[in-house]
Design a protein around this motif. Structure first.
Motif, mmCIF file in Angstrom:
data_model
loop_
_atom_site.group_PDB
_atom_site.id
_atom_site.type_symbol
_atom_site.label_atom_id
_atom_site.label_comp_id
_atom_site.label_asym_id
_atom_site.label_seq_id
_atom_site.Cartn_x
_atom_site.Cartn_y
_atom_site.Cartn_z
ATOM 1 N N UNK A 32 43.103 -33.978 9.012
ATOM 2 C CA UNK A 32 42.456 -35.247 9.332
ATOM 3 C C UNK A 32 42.290 -36.102 8.071
ATOM 4 N N UNK A 33 41.878 -35.478 6.983
ATOM 5 C CA UNK A 33 41.713 -36.208 5.720
ATOM 6 C C UNK A 33 43.053 -36.741 5.228
ATOM 7 N N UNK A 34 44.107 -35.941 5.356
ATOM 8 C CA UNK A 34 45.439 -36.396 4.954
ATOM 9 C C UNK A 34 45.898 -37.551 5.840
ATOM 10 N N UNK A 35 45.627 -37.462 7.141
ATOM 11 C CA UNK A 35 45.980 -38.548 8.056
ATOM 12 C C UNK A 35 45.290 -39.850 7.667
ATOM 13 N N UNK A 36 44.000 -39.771 7.387
ATOM 14 C CA UNK A 36 43.263 -40.971 6.991
ATOM 15 C C UNK A 36 43.804 -41.516 5.675
ATOM 16 N N UNK A 65 38.826 -50.339 1.910
ATOM 17 C CA UNK A 65 38.434 -49.005 1.449
ATOM 18 C C UNK A 65 37.235 -48.457 2.229
ATOM 19 N N UNK A 66 36.630 -49.278 3.062
ATOM 20 C CA UNK A 66 35.585 -48.788 3.968
ATOM 21 C C UNK A 66 36.154 -47.725 4.903
ATOM 22 N N UNK A 67 37.438 -47.850 5.253
ATOM 23 C CA UNK A 67 38.063 -46.905 6.175
ATOM 24 C C UNK A 67 38.202 -45.506 5.581
ATOM 25 N N UNK A 68 38.159 -45.406 4.272
ATOM 26 C CA UNK A 68 38.255 -44.088 3.630
ATOM 27 C C UNK A 68 37.026 -43.227 3.895
ATOM 28 N N UNK A 111 36.352 -37.350 16.019
ATOM 29 C CA UNK A 111 36.439 -38.247 14.867
ATOM 30 C C UNK A 111 37.880 -38.707 14.667
ATOM 31 N N UNK A 112 38.841 -37.825 14.901
ATOM 32 C CA UNK A 112 40.242 -38.193 14.770
ATOM 33 C C UNK A 112 40.620 -39.249 15.808
ATOM 34 N N UNK A 113 40.169 -39.082 17.047
ATOM 35 C CA UNK A 113 40.457 -40.072 18.092
ATOM 36 C C UNK A 113 39.824 -41.418 17.765
ATOM 37 N N UNK A 114 38.599 -41.396 17.277
ATOM 38 C CA UNK A 114 37.922 -42.639 16.908
ATOM 39 C C UNK A 114 38.619 -43.321 15.743
ATOM 40 N N UNK A 115 39.009 -42.552 14.744
ATOM 41 C CA UNK A 115 39.713 -43.108 13.588
ATOM 42 C C UNK A 115 41.054 -43.693 14.001
ATOM 43 N N UNK A 116 41.758 -43.011 14.881
ATOM 44 C CA UNK A 116 43.030 -43.514 15.370
ATOM 45 C C UNK A 116 42.843 -44.863 16.070
#
Length: 125
Positions: A32-36, A65-68, A111-116
């Motif tokens: 997930x961290x690598x994806x972000x 950079x807020x997305x990080x 969290x992955x679905x929300x980030x996507x």
């Protein structure tokens, strides 16, 4: 302190199922961290970061950079939940620790679905 950590790790190693679950939690969080990290690109576009009904400006914007912080959230969840699962194993037994680790995996997936979804709305192209 060193003795407590050694005893905790030995109890975790004795419970193979919980060890595999915690390993998969760490692996999922790392991916997930690598994806972000690979999905966020520097841009001059600003992202609406939050909404407030109070004040003159209702939508507040932040830089790219807020997305990080999504990746930082994944790291925090992984580290803290593995530590809490080991503590639950010691204090309450393996059943509650396993249930907690499954819920932790669900949190990372959510969290992955929300980030996507957020990254697809933002996509600077």
């Amino acid at each position: 302190m060193k003795k407590i950590i050694q005893e905790s790790l030995s109890q975790l190693l004795n419970n193979r199922y919980l060890l595999v679950l915690n390993g998969s939690l760490l692996l999922l969080a790392l991916s997930f961290i690598i994806y972000v990290g690979l999905s966020v690109h520097p841009s001059d576009l600003q992202l609406v970061s939050h909404y407030s009904a109070f004040g003159i400006t209702h939508f507040y914007r932040d830089q790219w950079y807020y997305l990080l912080t999504f990746g930082v959230f994944g790291l925090f969840v992984a580290v803290m939940h593995v530590a809490l699962a080991v503590k639950l194993l010691i204090v309450k037994g393996p059943a509650l620790a396993i249930l907690f680790t499954w819920f932790s995996l669900a949190i990372i997936v959510f969290a992955w679905m929300t980030t996507y979804a957020v990254l697809n709305v933002w996509s600077p192209q």
